[in-house]
Design a protein around this motif. Structure first.
Motif, PDB file in Angstrom:
ATOM      1  N   GLY A 133      38.478  48.535  40.412  1.00 39.64           N
ATOM      2  CA  GLY A 133      37.088  48.095  40.437  1.00 39.64           C
ATOM      3  C   GLY A 133      36.137  49.221  40.751  1.00 39.64           C
ATOM      4  O   GLY A 133      35.032  49.300  40.199  1.00 39.64           O
ATOM      5  N   GLU A 134      36.558  50.123  41.638  1.00 40.31           N
ATOM      6  CA  GLU A 134      35.721  51.262  41.993  1.00 40.31           C
ATOM      7  C   GLU A 134      35.594  52.226  40.816  1.00 40.31           C
ATOM      8  O   GLU A 134      34.512  52.758  40.544  1.00 40.31           O
ATOM      9  N   ILE A 135      36.692  52.449  40.094  1.00 37.43           N
ATOM     10  CA  ILE A 135      36.633  53.319  38.917  1.00 37.43           C
ATOM     11  C   ILE A 135      35.717  52.710  37.860  1.00 37.43           C
ATOM     12  O   ILE A 135      34.918  53.407  37.226  1.00 37.43           O
ATOM     13  N   ALA A 136      35.816  51.393  37.660  1.00 36.82           N
ATOM     14  CA  ALA A 136      34.928  50.724  36.707  1.00 36.82           C
ATOM     15  C   ALA A 136      33.470  50.890  37.113  1.00 36.82           C
ATOM     16  O   ALA A 136      32.592  51.125  36.274  1.00 36.82           O
TER      17      ALA A 136
ATOM     18  N   HIS B 273      31.042  46.256  35.851  1.00 35.51           N
ATOM     19  CA  HIS B 273      31.552  45.429  36.946  1.00 35.51           C
ATOM     20  C   HIS B 273      32.932  44.894  36.583  1.00 35.51           C
ATOM     21  O   HIS B 273      33.110  44.229  35.557  1.00 35.51           O
ATOM     22  N   LEU B 274      33.922  45.190  37.412  1.00 28.23           N
ATOM     23  CA  LEU B 274      35.273  44.647  37.277  1.00 28.23           C
ATOM     24  C   LEU B 274      35.731  44.296  38.690  1.00 28.23           C
ATOM     25  O   LEU B 274      36.026  45.186  39.491  1.00 28.23           O
TER      26      LEU B 274
ATOM     27  N   LEU C  70      42.493  40.077  40.869  1.00 28.29           N
ATOM     28  CA  LEU C  70      41.308  39.594  40.156  1.00 28.29           C
ATOM     29  C   LEU C  70      41.203  38.090  40.377  1.00 28.29           C
ATOM     30  O   LEU C  70      42.213  37.391  40.403  1.00 28.29           O
ATOM     31  N   PRO C  71      40.000  37.559  40.546  1.00 28.44           N
ATOM     32  CA  PRO C  71      39.831  36.161  40.952  1.00 28.44           C
ATOM     33  C   PRO C  71      40.481  35.129  40.034  1.00 28.44           C
ATOM     34  O   PRO C  71      40.842  34.042  40.497  1.00 28.44           O
TER      35      PRO C  71
ATOM     36  N   GLU D  95      35.813  42.262  30.107  1.00 31.88           N
ATOM     37  CA  GLU D  95      34.440  41.787  30.285  1.00 31.88           C
ATOM     38  C   GLU D  95      34.350  40.275  30.448  1.00 31.88           C
ATOM     39  O   GLU D  95      33.242  39.717  30.530  1.00 31.88           O
ATOM     40  N   ARG D  96      35.479  39.585  30.516  1.00 34.49           N
ATOM     41  CA  ARG D  96      35.463  38.121  30.628  1.00 34.49           C
ATOM     42  C   ARG D  96      34.866  37.684  31.971  1.00 34.49           C
ATOM     43  O   ARG D  96      34.688  38.493  32.890  1.00 34.49           O
ATOM     44  N   ASP D  97      34.578  36.396  32.081  1.00 32.33           N
ATOM     45  CA  ASP D  97      34.132  35.829  33.349  1.00 32.33           C
ATOM     46  C   ASP D  97      35.372  35.654  34.222  1.00 32.33           C
ATOM     47  O   ASP D  97      36.246  34.845  33.920  1.00 32.33           O
TER      48      ASP D  97
END
Length: 206
Positions: free
Chosen positions: A22-25, A31-32, A135-136, A191-193
């Motif tokens: 997520g930090e690399i993104a 946003h990841l 990931l959620p 890029e999905r929700d």
């Protein structure tokens, strides 16, 4: 890509940074929501081969699928060829907090003893922990990110990264070469929700 020492030119960059995906993104401007999910493991003294296979308690599946940030534990007991028995598994979202959780270790020991009563009198030699890339929606992010041309992701596998690595590599190779993927990559689109998630504070991330 610009590093602290030089600038590197590449037609494609793969974000395979695990828990730090997520930090690399974010550095790439997208946003990841990859979050760390801390887990502990107990290691016992060497024993005869009383546990010959990895054994999971039934509630392990529910813990993996849960979106709760609170401490969850379900026994996973595995013998090793050298004799020590590995006892997991806990899950909690506490950022990158590396402190020891005695409550997590207590739960693991008690649940393992219920699964294998012989372990109640066994000495624990050490414990260790790590951070699973979570990931959620419980699916990894694999493939090209249309928000940043040339950026590809391969992260968010939580505890299944080793098992899913070959399939992840095949999907990425297909995306990079323009080949037909062996399965539909749509569920893993970066890029999905990803669904709702508690975002850790800056203090938790440090």
């Amino acid at each position: 890509m610009r590093t602290g020492r030089r600038e590197l030119l590449a037609p494609a960059v793969v974000n395979a940074a695990g828990t730090w995906g997520g930090e690399i993104a974010r550095l790439a401007g997208v946003h990841l929501p990859v979050l760390p999910r801390r887990g502990f493991v107990l290691v016992t003294e060497p024993l005869p081969r009383i546990v010959r296979h990895k054994v999971y308690a039934a509630d392990y599946i529910a813990d993996v699928a849960s979106g709760s940030a609170a401490l969850q534990s379900s026994a996973v007991v595995e013998g090793t060829p050298g004799g020590p028995v590995l006892i997991g598994a806990t899950r909690e979202r506490v950022g990158f907090d590396r402190s020891l959780s005695t409550e997590a270790l207590r739960r693991l020991a008690a649940q393992a003893a219920r699964l294998f009563p012989v372990l109640a009198d066994v000495q624990v030699l050490r414990a260790y922990h790590g951070f699973r890339p979570y990931l959620p929606d419980h699916l990894p992010a694999i493939g090209p990110d249309p928000r940043v041309p040339g950026l590809h992701h391969a992260c968010g596998h939580e505890g299944a990264g080793i098992g899913l690595a070959p399939a992840t590599g095949v999907l990425l190779a297909a995306a990079l070469t323009g080949a037909e993927p062996p399965l539909d990559p749509a569920p893993f689109r970066p890029e999905r929700d990803h669904g709702p998630a508690d975002v850790p504070t800056q203090e938790q991330q440090s």
